[in-house]
Write a protein that holds these residues in place. Sequence first.
Motif, PDB file in Angstrom:
ATOM      1  N   SER A  42       0.722  -1.122   0.059  1.00  0.00           N
ATOM      2  CA  SER A  42       0.201   0.377   0.390  1.00  0.00           C
ATOM      3  C   SER A  42       0.538   1.334   0.036  1.00  0.00           C
ATOM      4  CB  SER A  42      -1.249   0.179   1.153  1.00  0.00           C
ATOM      5  OG  SER A  42      -0.514   0.173   2.766  1.00  0.00           O
ATOM      6  N   ASP A  43       2.077   1.030   0.264  1.00  0.00           N
ATOM      7  CA  ASP A  43       3.179   2.174   0.407  1.00  0.00           C
ATOM      8  C   ASP A  43       3.550   3.077  -1.446  1.00  0.00           C
ATOM      9  OD1 ASP A  43       2.478   2.612   3.376  1.00  0.00           O
ATOM     10  OD2 ASP A  43       4.825   0.335   2.844  1.00  0.00           O
ATOM     11  N   LEU A  44       2.974   1.557  -2.023  1.00  0.00           N
ATOM     12  CA  LEU A  44       3.897   1.608  -3.621  1.00  0.00           C
ATOM     13  C   LEU A  44       3.388   3.069  -4.147  1.00  0.00           C
ATOM     14  CD1 LEU A  44       5.195  -0.122  -5.157  1.00  0.00           C
ATOM     15  CD2 LEU A  44       3.127  -1.022  -6.077  1.00  0.00           C
ATOM     16  N   PRO A  45       2.627   3.537  -3.992  1.00  0.00           N
ATOM     17  CA  PRO A  45       2.501   5.311  -4.997  1.00  0.00           C
ATOM     18  C   PRO A  45       3.462   6.248  -4.299  1.00  0.00           C
ATOM     19  CG  PRO A  45       0.100   4.920  -3.873  1.00  0.00           C
ATOM     20  CD  PRO A  45       1.000   3.680  -3.568  1.00  0.00           C
ATOM     21  N   VAL A  46       3.556   5.873  -2.974  1.00  0.00           N
ATOM     22  CA  VAL A  46       4.914   7.007  -2.741  1.00  0.00           C
ATOM     23  C   VAL A  46       6.671   6.217  -2.980  1.00  0.00           C
ATOM     24  CG1 VAL A  46       6.335   7.569  -1.089  1.00  0.00           C
ATOM     25  CG2 VAL A  46       3.717   7.570  -0.787  1.00  0.00           C
ATOM     26  N   VAL A  47       6.281   5.158  -3.400  1.00  0.00           N
ATOM     27  CA  VAL A  47       7.606   4.037  -3.634  1.00  0.00           C
ATOM     28  C   VAL A  47       8.261   4.164  -4.328  1.00  0.00           C
ATOM     29  CG1 VAL A  47       8.911   2.028  -3.396  1.00  0.00           C
ATOM     30  CG2 VAL A  47       7.725   2.894  -1.702  1.00  0.00           C
ATOM     31  N   ARG A  48       6.849   4.567  -6.045  1.00  0.00           N
ATOM     32  CA  ARG A  48       6.894   4.885  -7.121  1.00  0.00           C
ATOM     33  C   ARG A  48       7.492   5.851  -7.832  1.00  0.00           C
ATOM     34  NH1 ARG A  48       5.040   1.620 -10.273  1.00  0.00           N
ATOM     35  NH2 ARG A  48       2.837   0.808  -9.964  1.00  0.00           N
ATOM     36  N   LYS A  49       7.528   7.371  -6.566  1.00  0.00           N
ATOM     37  CA  LYS A  49       7.997   7.980  -6.851  1.00  0.00           C
ATOM     38  C   LYS A  49       9.551   7.976  -7.175  1.00  0.00           C
ATOM     39  CE  LYS A  49       4.840  10.437  -4.034  1.00  0.00           C
ATOM     40  NZ  LYS A  49       4.710  11.616  -3.726  1.00  0.00           N
ATOM     41  N   ASP A  52      10.649   5.687 -10.294  1.00  0.00           N
ATOM     42  CA  ASP A  52      11.231   6.369 -11.001  1.00  0.00           C
ATOM     43  C   ASP A  52      12.708   7.766 -11.101  1.00  0.00           C
ATOM     44  OD1 ASP A  52       8.833   5.312 -11.526  1.00  0.00           O
ATOM     45  OD2 ASP A  52       7.829   7.619 -11.597  1.00  0.00           O
ATOM     46  N   GLN A  53      12.685   8.110 -10.183  1.00  0.00           N
ATOM     47  CA  GLN A  53      13.714   9.593 -10.063  1.00  0.00           C
ATOM     48  C   GLN A  53      14.815   8.322 -10.017  1.00  0.00           C
ATOM     49  OE1 GLN A  53      13.417  12.915  -9.873  1.00  0.00           O
ATOM     50  NE2 GLN A  53      15.361  12.493 -10.512  1.00  0.00           N
ATOM     51  N   LEU A  54      14.760   7.256  -9.177  1.00  0.00           N
ATOM     52  CA  LEU A  54      16.626   6.802  -9.940  1.00  0.00           C
ATOM     53  C   LEU A  54      16.297   5.833 -11.595  1.00  0.00           C
ATOM     54  CD1 LEU A  54      16.344   4.353  -6.489  1.00  0.00           C
ATOM     55  CD2 LEU A  54      17.449   6.167  -7.102  1.00  0.00           C
ATOM     56  N   LYS A  55      15.443   5.456 -11.482  1.00  0.00           N
ATOM     57  CA  LYS A  55      15.183   5.357 -13.339  1.00  0.00           C
ATOM     58  C   LYS A  55      16.451   6.495 -14.366  1.00  0.00           C
ATOM     59  CE  LYS A  55      11.832   2.353 -13.375  1.00  0.00           C
ATOM     60  NZ  LYS A  55      10.526   2.112 -13.381  1.00  0.00           N
ATOM     61  N   THR A  56      15.321   7.940 -14.026  1.00  0.00           N
ATOM     62  CA  THR A  56      15.464   8.875 -14.680  1.00  0.00           C
ATOM     63  C   THR A  56      17.101   9.418 -14.414  1.00  0.00           C
ATOM     64  OG1 THR A  56      13.572   9.307 -14.102  1.00  0.00           O
ATOM     65  CG2 THR A  56      15.571  11.021 -14.423  1.00  0.00           C
ATOM     66  N   LEU A  57      17.572   8.515 -13.328  1.00  0.00           N
ATOM     67  CA  LEU A  57      19.205   8.813 -12.711  1.00  0.00           C
ATOM     68  C   LEU A  57      19.834   7.669 -12.998  1.00  0.00           C
ATOM     69  CD1 LEU A  57      18.849  10.902  -9.483  1.00  0.00           C
ATOM     70  CD2 LEU A  57      20.055  11.841 -11.338  1.00  0.00           C
TER      71      LEU A  57
END
Length: 192
Positions: A42-49, A52-57
């Motif tokens: 249920s913490d996934l919406p926060v963890v997705r951010k 996503d940021q790690l992927k971008t970097l």
Amino acid sequence: MFAFYDKMMPVPAGATALCGCFPEREGGNRMKKVGIVMGSDSDLPVVRKTADQLKTLGIPYEAHVFSAHRTPVQARDFALNARKNGFGVIIAAAGMAAHLAGAIAANTTLPVIGIPCKSAALDGMDALLATVMMPKGIPVATVAIDGGANAALLAAQILAVEDAALCAKLDAKRASDAKAVLEKDAAILEKL
Ligand code: RP5
């Protein structure tokens, strides 16, 4: 060399979800991974951010659901083995009585970043206090309530201490963020 893994979830019990990419650094040594652990899916919406940021970097990460209360043995084993398993930083996201980041930090000397997740009853204040108020000797670097992206950026900044290419990416992001604000500044009079 890059190996991309698209899906962060679902993570089967006891399995390893390997995501992101694995850039070969100058000198041949690989970038350390970021470990992302969350107390519940249920913490996934926060963890997705965060992801996503790690992927971008271009930072490799591995994600798990471990609970300080419901699966304490798995959480402990992950932390105890994290350094030898190639992690450089661990990000722990949890809500309510959010002891996950502290429980991870108790079992590793890798830097641990806590993300307090908002819950319905107390709006995240419960998780914020549980995550940030660590006893002397076992630090957890706590970001804002639901601060998933900043957790990733802080992890990146830690890894960038020894990584000039990653440092350059972070500098470029800061410059681009500043440019966006300057554009808003230039446009603000038209809105008033
Ligand atoms: C915490 O309890 C989790 O991190 C989550 O934020 C919260 C609720 O968990 P679920 O009941 O949704 O699994 O441990």
